[in-house]
Write a protein that holds these residues in place. Structure first.
Motif, PDB file in Angstrom:
ATOM      1  N   TRP A 150       0.843  -1.199   0.000  1.00 50.53           N
ATOM      2  CA  TRP A 150       0.000   0.000   0.000  1.00 50.53           C
ATOM      3  C   TRP A 150       0.874   1.244   0.000  1.00 50.53           C
ATOM      4  CZ3 TRP A 150      -3.963  -1.435   4.427  1.00 50.53           C
ATOM      5  CH2 TRP A 150      -4.673  -2.578   4.028  1.00 50.53           C
ATOM      6  N   ASP A 151       0.621   2.122  -0.937  1.00 51.29           N
ATOM      7  CA  ASP A 151       1.396   3.362  -1.063  1.00 51.29           C
ATOM      8  C   ASP A 151       0.427   4.532  -1.174  1.00 51.29           C
ATOM      9  OD1 ASP A 151       3.016   5.490  -1.701  1.00 51.29           O
ATOM     10  OD2 ASP A 151       4.053   4.507  -3.367  1.00 51.29           O
ATOM     11  N   PRO A 152       0.348   5.376  -0.139  1.00 48.89           N
ATOM     12  CA  PRO A 152      -0.603   6.492  -0.169  1.00 48.89           C
ATOM     13  C   PRO A 152      -0.375   7.461  -1.328  1.00 48.89           C
ATOM     14  CG  PRO A 152       0.197   6.131   2.060  1.00 48.89           C
ATOM     15  CD  PRO A 152       1.040   5.281   1.158  1.00 48.89           C
ATOM     16  N   LYS A 153       0.816   7.442  -1.925  1.00 49.98           N
ATOM     17  CA  LYS A 153       1.093   8.348  -3.039  1.00 49.98           C
ATOM     18  C   LYS A 153       0.486   7.844  -4.343  1.00 49.98           C
ATOM     19  CE  LYS A 153       5.609   8.312  -2.705  1.00 49.98           C
ATOM     20  NZ  LYS A 153       5.739   7.383  -1.564  1.00 49.98           N
ATOM     21  N   ARG A 154       0.130   6.560  -4.400  1.00 50.81           N
ATOM     22  CA  ARG A 154      -0.452   5.997  -5.615  1.00 50.81           C
ATOM     23  C   ARG A 154      -1.968   6.082  -5.538  1.00 50.81           C
ATOM     24  NH1 ARG A 154       2.707   2.443  -8.993  1.00 50.81           N
ATOM     25  NH2 ARG A 154       0.810   2.530 -10.243  1.00 50.81           N
ATOM     26  N   ARG A 155      -2.568   6.814  -6.482  1.00 52.80           N
ATOM     27  CA  ARG A 155      -4.019   6.942  -6.512  1.00 52.80           C
ATOM     28  C   ARG A 155      -4.656   6.034  -7.556  1.00 52.80           C
ATOM     29  NH1 ARG A 155      -5.447  13.238  -6.733  1.00 52.80           N
ATOM     30  NH2 ARG A 155      -4.206  13.100  -8.658  1.00 52.80           N
ATOM     31  N   ASP A 156      -3.843   5.167  -8.160  1.00 49.86           N
ATOM     32  CA  ASP A 156      -4.354   4.297  -9.217  1.00 49.86           C
ATOM     33  C   ASP A 156      -4.205   2.822  -8.863  1.00 49.86           C
ATOM     34  OD1 ASP A 156      -1.599   4.262  -9.324  1.00 49.86           O
ATOM     35  OD2 ASP A 156      -1.487   4.218 -11.521  1.00 49.86           O
ATOM     36  N   VAL A 157      -4.277   2.515  -7.564  1.00 49.50           N
ATOM     37  CA  VAL A 157      -4.090   1.142  -7.097  1.00 49.50           C
ATOM     38  C   VAL A 157      -5.207   0.773  -6.120  1.00 49.50           C
ATOM     39  CG1 VAL A 157      -2.562  -0.433  -5.850  1.00 49.50           C
ATOM     40  CG2 VAL A 157      -1.588   1.266  -7.392  1.00 49.50           C
ATOM     41  N   LEU A 158      -5.739  -0.445  -6.275  1.00 43.13           N
ATOM     42  CA  LEU A 158      -6.723  -0.962  -5.333  1.00 43.13           C
ATOM     43  C   LEU A 158      -6.002  -1.672  -4.198  1.00 43.13           C
ATOM     44  CD1 LEU A 158      -9.712  -1.594  -4.629  1.00 43.13           C
ATOM     45  CD2 LEU A 158      -9.428  -3.723  -5.941  1.00 43.13           C
ATOM     46  N   TRP A 159      -6.277  -1.285  -2.959  1.00 40.19           N
ATOM     47  CA  TRP A 159      -5.655  -1.924  -1.800  1.00 40.19           C
ATOM     48  C   TRP A 159      -6.476  -3.148  -1.404  1.00 40.19           C
ATOM     49  CZ3 TRP A 159      -4.188   2.594   2.052  1.00 40.19           C
ATOM     50  CH2 TRP A 159      -3.229   3.419   1.441  1.00 40.19           C
ATOM     51  N   LEU A 160      -5.829  -4.293  -1.396  1.00 43.86           N
ATOM     52  CA  LEU A 160      -6.462  -5.539  -0.985  1.00 43.86           C
ATOM     53  C   LEU A 160      -5.855  -5.999   0.338  1.00 43.86           C
ATOM     54  CD1 LEU A 160      -6.338  -7.331  -4.456  1.00 43.86           C
ATOM     55  CD2 LEU A 160      -8.353  -6.319  -3.377  1.00 43.86           C
ATOM     56  N   PRO A 161      -6.632  -6.673   1.173  1.00 44.62           N
ATOM     57  CA  PRO A 161      -6.119  -7.065   2.491  1.00 44.62           C
ATOM     58  C   PRO A 161      -5.065  -8.167   2.450  1.00 44.62           C
ATOM     59  CG  PRO A 161      -8.331  -7.920   2.166  1.00 44.62           C
ATOM     60  CD  PRO A 161      -8.062  -6.988   1.035  1.00 44.62           C
ATOM     61  N   HIS A 263     -10.857   3.676  -9.769  1.00 44.54           N
ATOM     62  CA  HIS A 263      -9.570   4.387  -9.717  1.00 44.54           C
ATOM     63  C   HIS A 263      -8.340   3.558 -10.070  1.00 44.54           C
ATOM     64  CE1 HIS A 263      -9.756   2.666  -5.617  1.00 44.54           C
ATOM     65  NE2 HIS A 263      -8.441   2.713  -5.644  1.00 44.54           N
ATOM     66  N   PRO A 264      -8.356   2.193  -9.973  1.00 42.44           N
ATOM     67  CA  PRO A 264      -7.167   1.447 -10.394  1.00 42.44           C
ATOM     68  C   PRO A 264      -7.118   1.134 -11.901  1.00 42.44           C
ATOM     69  CG  PRO A 264      -8.351   0.357  -8.577  1.00 42.44           C
ATOM     70  CD  PRO A 264      -9.278   1.312  -9.242  1.00 42.44           C
ATOM     71  N   LEU A 265      -8.111   1.593 -12.657  1.00 44.88           N
ATOM     72  CA  LEU A 265      -8.234   1.208 -14.062  1.00 44.88           C
ATOM     73  C   LEU A 265      -7.645   2.277 -14.984  1.00 44.88           C
ATOM     74  CD1 LEU A 265      -9.368  -0.860 -16.085  1.00 44.88           C
ATOM     75  CD2 LEU A 265     -11.529   0.399 -16.028  1.00 44.88           C
ATOM     76  N   THR A 266      -6.815   1.837 -15.937  1.00 38.28           N
ATOM     77  CA  THR A 266      -6.203   2.740 -16.907  1.00 38.28           C
ATOM     78  C   THR A 266      -6.372   2.199 -18.318  1.00 38.28           C
ATOM     79  OG1 THR A 266      -4.510   3.471 -15.332  1.00 38.28           O
ATOM     80  CG2 THR A 266      -4.054   3.842 -17.664  1.00 38.28           C
ATOM     81  N   LEU A 267      -6.884   3.041 -19.211  1.00 38.87           N
ATOM     82  CA  LEU A 267      -6.908   2.721 -20.634  1.00 38.87           C
ATOM     83  C   LEU A 267      -5.490   2.929 -21.165  1.00 38.87           C
ATOM     84  CD1 LEU A 267      -8.236   2.160 -23.377  1.00 38.87           C
ATOM     85  CD2 LEU A 267      -8.902   4.565 -23.464  1.00 38.87           C
ATOM     86  N   GLU A 268      -4.840   1.847 -21.558  1.00 34.10           N
ATOM     87  CA  GLU A 268      -3.425   1.917 -21.912  1.00 34.10           C
ATOM     88  C   GLU A 268      -3.175   2.227 -23.379  1.00 34.10           C
ATOM     89  OE1 GLU A 268      -1.105   1.884 -19.759  1.00 34.10           O
ATOM     90  OE2 GLU A 268      -1.876   0.819 -17.994  1.00 34.10           O
TER      91      GLU A 268
END
Length: 293
Positions: A150-161, A263-268
């Motif tokens: 988990w990285d608070p600076k990344r806004r494009d990642v889903l945090w899973l437990p 928010h974790p989804l990106t059209l590449e």
């Protein structure tokens, strides 16, 4: 002799954006959208109304690294863009649009960077259609498995437990590749087909993240997020490997549908054929696939 030069020019642009502060791609009155921001900037520069046709609409919160769109503009306006500079019209447009969107980002309260960037602009044949000439669209879904990732600076990642069963996810994904009616995985639009060809759906670990890749000729509304949400349930062990295929075969959008966060989804990337095949591909893509009633 009659001139065959068109009075309009068709322009292809490629852009990238952080979707966090946008209400999706499509223009909506009173809301900040990617289409709205870009069309306003283009109209200011070209001094005529501009309408963008996009390769793939993205939902609110979804990002893009290689979005493609096109628009038509009077040739006079296009060729006058560089003025006395040595820039091409495309280079001049990129510089001017990005200056406007940077100012707009600051006005929207986004300090220090621009959340939408036009990376290139060039004239293309009239047969090119950003949406219908496309062969495929590719997306990436980024996940972090457990607090170590988990990285608070990344806004494009889903945090899973915790860690997911990636092997089960990949086996389940293989079962639904190909051309199918993906009604169970879509929010259908009235009069539109939900038949799509899913070329690729796979998961791998790289750079400390779990990455989900999806590539298809096109995607229905929310289809990628539903695919990811479904496969995450398999990875968690909540559902068996056969469940995604059963959902597909049910052809029913009901309470069992799992839609992953945007928010974790990106059209590449968008794939296109050679220029000589733009028109042919556009005709093929416009055909209706699926039931007529």
């Amino acid at each position: 002799m009659v001139s065959t030069v068109s009075h309009t020019a068709r322009i292809r642009i490629e852009c990238a954006y952080d979707g966090a502060q946008f209400h999706g791609w499509a223009a909506q009155p009173g809301l900040r959208t990617v289409q709205g921001v870009l069309e306003d900037a283009l109209a200011t520069i070209l001094r005529e109304p501009i309408t963008l046709t996009v390769a793939g609409r993205t939902d609110a919160g979804v990002h893009a690294a290689g979005q493609v769109a096109h628009f038509d503009v009077s040739r006079e306006r296009w060729e006058a863009l560089p003025g006395r500079s040595t820039f091409t019209p495309g280079d001049s447009l990129v510089r001017r649009v990005n200056a406007i969107t940077a100012a707009g980002s600051r006005e929207a309260g986004i300090a220090g960077y621009t959340d939408v960037v036009v990376k290139s602009a060039r004239e293309v044949p009239e047969a090119f259609d950003a949406r219908f000439s496309a062969l495929w669209r590719a997306y990436t879904y980024r996940m972090a498995e457990g607090p170590d990732g988990w990285d608070p600076k990344r806004r494009d990642v889903l945090w899973l437990p915790g860690e997911l069963d990636i092997d089960a996810m990949n086996r389940a994904a293989q079962r639904i590749l190909g051309e199918h009616d993906f009604l169970s995985y879509c929010r259908p639009r009235e009069g539109a087909s939900t038949v799509r060809t899913l070329h690729e759906l796979r998961f791998e670990r790289a750079g400390g993240l779990l990455l989900g890749y999806a590539r298809a000729d096109a995607f229905c509304h929310s289809q990628v997020r539903t695919l990811m949400g479904t496969m995450i349930e398999v990875g968690r062990g909540v559902r068996g490997e056969e469940w995604p295929l059963k959902r597909l075969e049910a052809s029913s959008r009901d309470g069992e549908v799992i839609v992953a966060p945007p928010h974790p989804l990106t059209l590449e990337e968008i794939g296109y054929p050679p220029e000589s095949e733009y028109g042919t591909q556009a005709q093929l893509a416009r055909r209706f696939r699926g039931p007529t009633s």
